[in-house]
Design a protein around this motif. Structure first.
Motif, short mmCIF file in Angstrom:
data_model
loop_
_atom_site.label_atom_id
_atom_site.label_comp_id
_atom_site.label_asym_id
_atom_site.label_seq_id
_atom_site.Cartn_x
_atom_site.Cartn_y
_atom_site.Cartn_z
N ILE A 39 -22.86 -39.27 6.51
CA ILE A 39 -23.00 -37.85 6.16
C ILE A 39 -22.23 -37.53 4.88
N VAL A 40 -21.05 -38.11 4.77
CA VAL A 40 -20.19 -37.82 3.61
C VAL A 40 -20.85 -38.29 2.32
N ILE A 41 -21.46 -39.46 2.35
CA ILE A 41 -22.14 -39.97 1.15
C ILE A 41 -23.27 -39.04 0.75
N GLY A 42 -24.08 -38.62 1.72
CA GLY A 42 -25.19 -37.73 1.41
C GLY A 42 -24.74 -36.42 0.81
N LEU A 43 -23.69 -35.82 1.36
CA LEU A 43 -23.18 -34.55 0.84
C LEU A 43 -22.57 -34.71 -0.56
N GLY A 44 -21.83 -35.81 -0.76
CA GLY A 44 -21.23 -36.04 -2.07
C GLY A 44 -22.26 -36.18 -3.17
N VAL A 45 -23.35 -36.89 -2.89
CA VAL A 45 -24.41 -37.05 -3.89
C VAL A 45 -25.10 -35.71 -4.15
N ILE B 202 -26.17 -30.95 -8.00
CA ILE B 202 -26.07 -29.55 -8.42
C ILE B 202 -25.18 -29.42 -9.66
N LEU B 203 -24.11 -30.20 -9.74
CA LEU B 203 -23.29 -30.21 -10.95
C LEU B 203 -24.12 -30.61 -12.17
N VAL C 23 -20.65 -37.69 -9.32
CA VAL C 23 -21.91 -38.03 -9.96
C VAL C 23 -21.96 -39.54 -10.22
N PHE C 24 -23.09 -40.17 -9.94
CA PHE C 24 -23.22 -41.60 -10.20
C PHE C 24 -23.01 -41.89 -11.69
N CYS C 25 -22.40 -43.03 -11.97
CA CYS C 25 -22.11 -43.39 -13.36
C CYS C 25 -23.34 -43.31 -14.25
N ALA D 245 -30.95 -36.75 -1.85
CA ALA D 245 -31.05 -37.55 -0.62
C ALA D 245 -31.71 -38.89 -0.90
N ALA D 246 -32.73 -38.87 -1.76
CA ALA D 246 -33.42 -40.13 -2.09
C ALA D 246 -32.48 -41.09 -2.81
N SER D 247 -31.68 -40.56 -3.74
CA SER D 247 -30.77 -41.45 -4.48
C SER D 247 -29.63 -41.95 -3.60
N ALA D 248 -29.26 -41.15 -2.59
CA ALA D 248 -28.17 -41.57 -1.69
C ALA D 248 -28.63 -42.55 -0.63
N GLY D 249 -29.93 -42.56 -0.36
CA GLY D 249 -30.43 -43.35 0.77
C GLY D 249 -30.08 -44.82 0.71
#
Length: 494
Positions: free
Chosen positions: A66-72, A77-78, A115-117, A352-356
């Motif tokens: 859950i934490v990974i999904g929320l963080g992404v 949004i940023l 945000v992902f690098c 969600a797709a990028s976090a999956g």
């Protein structure tokens, strides 16, 4: 160490490396196959191996998925709101002229926490170009500082997915890892700055001509103030303006309705969805430590019961609750009120797709770790390492380094190292936090051709061939070396 169990470990890690490098199989499936190979070679019954895998997968994702999904989602949004761009510009203004590379490194470190690098660098690179255009030089220095600043927090500070996964696999305290990761980042930023300032002028003359024209136009680049070569191309007067606004990322907010003011975000609001969750998580860690210390009179058989105030902070400071607060703040503070609900839902779906895949890789790492525990490989390896003079904290550090060099992904490297190290932590006399830091720091080493981020940075920067290796591979190896004494200290004091 039993040769059969050693062979199980070697073949398990080898399976990951070969499948990711030589086949079309991705890291998720490679980790699952490695768990099967490890269990089979170690002599575990087939059905017990499957049970270990599903148990490890479920236990890991129960604490971290859950934490990974929320963080992404917060990071998305940023990105689309322009808040990340606001953070970058503010850092530049605060640090002042002559310290732009410090501003770029600091901006990268802050932006890359949620945000992902890869996407973060694409978002922030236009700002580096605009600053270089105004300075008429130093683009390579700025671009490398930005990229490696992002590398630090991407590898060291939750809620970035890799460190989150490591914390879940090793059972490390998340608040403690955030604090320690931030300390590592602050201590390693000068290494980033020093290397970028040293190598940048040497590589400025080796910029790809197309990138050089995009960045500078017809100006003289270099000279006594900014060594690194001379180039000419075309440049409008509008390109020489003081602000970087024309090169800022194009956000997806659309035009405001008639009568509405254009959307703008202050630094305080831009930082809010990032700072509030981090503070809540850290506050929970500090409060729990204080509360336990205040109840030090408890006997060894007495059960610890949190005080009412500590229980409240434990709730709001739980990573799931803290990041839920963060995503609510991001949606309702950063996005203008005219943003269509459907558009926000689409952004969430993209996040969600990028976090999956990261979530699946993390769970698969937990599956491998459970197989290593249940098959006896972990205990056997711990006994063997205990007989060596190698400091225990260097075991996860070098495992992560070897896997990173072999297959390229820092996230896969640190999760693999955590999976391998989890059964060894107690036997090595390590705290879960020290082991987590070692896994995360070890995975920063020598980013090169098999790392997707290598291509993002070098292509946007305009470096090719040996210049790319000297610039990007060199700076990531420099911070890896700089982290080594910090890891040793962490192993001794944590």
């Amino acid at each position: 160490m039993d040769l059969q169990l050693l062979l199980a470990l070697v073949l398990g890690i080898g399976t990951i490396i070969v499948l990711v490098l030589r086949t079309r199989i991705d890291a998720f499936v490679a980790l699952l196959l490695a768990a099967l190979v490890t269990g089979f070679v170690a002599g575990s019954p087939a059905l017990e191996t499957i049970t270990s895998m599903t148990t490890g997968f479920g236990n890991t994702l129960a604490s971290i998925g859950i934490v990974i999904g929320l963080g992404v989602a917060i990071g998305k949004i940023l990105e689309v709101s322009g808040a990340a761009d606001t953070l970058a510009k503010t850092f530049v203004r605060l640090l002042g002229r002559g310290r732009e590379h410090w501003a770029m490194a600091g901006t990268g470190a802050v932006v890359s926490i949620p945000v992902f690098c890869d996407s973060g660098y694409v978002i922030m690179n236009p700002l580096a170009r605009s600053i270089a255009r105004r300075l008429r030089g130093r683009y390579v220095t700025l671009a490398l500082a930005l990229g490696c600043g992002m590398t630090l927090t991407h590898h060291l500070v939750p809620p970035t997915p890799g460190p989150l996964g490591v914390a879940g696999i090793l059972g490390a305290d998340l608040g403690g890892l955030i604090l320690a990761g931030l300390v590592f980042t602050l201590l390693l930023l000068p290494v980033v700055i020093a290397y970028a300032a040293w190598i940048g002028p040497k590589l400025e003359g080796e910029l790809n001509e197309h990138i050089r024209e995009e960045v500078y136009g017809t100006v003289t680049v270099g000279g006594s103030g900014h060594p690194g070569g001379t180039a000419t191309a075309t440049m409008d007067r509008s390109d020489a303006t003081d602000g970087p606004d024309q090169d800022s990322p194009v956000h997806q907010l659309g035009e405001p309705p008639v009568g509405e003011k254009p959307h703008s975000i202050s630094f305080g609001l831009a930082a809010l969805p990032l700072v509030v969750p981090l503070l809540l998580i850290v506050l929970n860690t500090v409060a729990a430590a204080i509360d336990r210390n205040s109840q030090s009179a408890l006997g060894p058989d007495d059960e610890y019961t949190p005080s009412s105030w500590a229980e409240v902070l434990a709730f709001v400071g739980h990573p799931v609750v803290a990041l839920i607060i963060g995503i609510v703040l991001a949606v309702y503070v950063l996005l203008p009120r005219w943003t269509p609900r459907k558009q926000v839902h689409n952004w969430m779906a993209e996040a969600a797709a990028s976090a999956g895949l990261i979530i699946l890789i993390t769970g698969a790492g937990g599956a491998l770790g459970q197989v290593l525990r249940d098959s006896g490989v972990g205990d056997a390896l711990a006994e063997a390492i205990a007989d060596l003079s190698l400091p225990g904290v260097l075991v996860p550090f070098f495992v992560a380094s070897l896997v990173r060099v072999a297959q390229g992904s820092g996230t896969v490297a640190m999760i693999t190292a955590a999976s391998v190290s989890a059964p060894l932590v107690a036997g090595l006399g390590l705290s879960p936090l020290a082991a987590a830091l070692a896994c995360c720091a070890g995975s920063m080493v020598f980013s090169y051709f098999n790392d997707s981020y290598f291509w993002v940075v070098t292509r946007f920067t305009g470096l090719e061939g040996t210049a790319a290796l000297r610039g990007w591979s060199g700076i990531t190896t420099a911070v890896w070396l700089g982290s080594l004494p910090l890891v040793l200290i962490a192993g001794a004091v944590l």
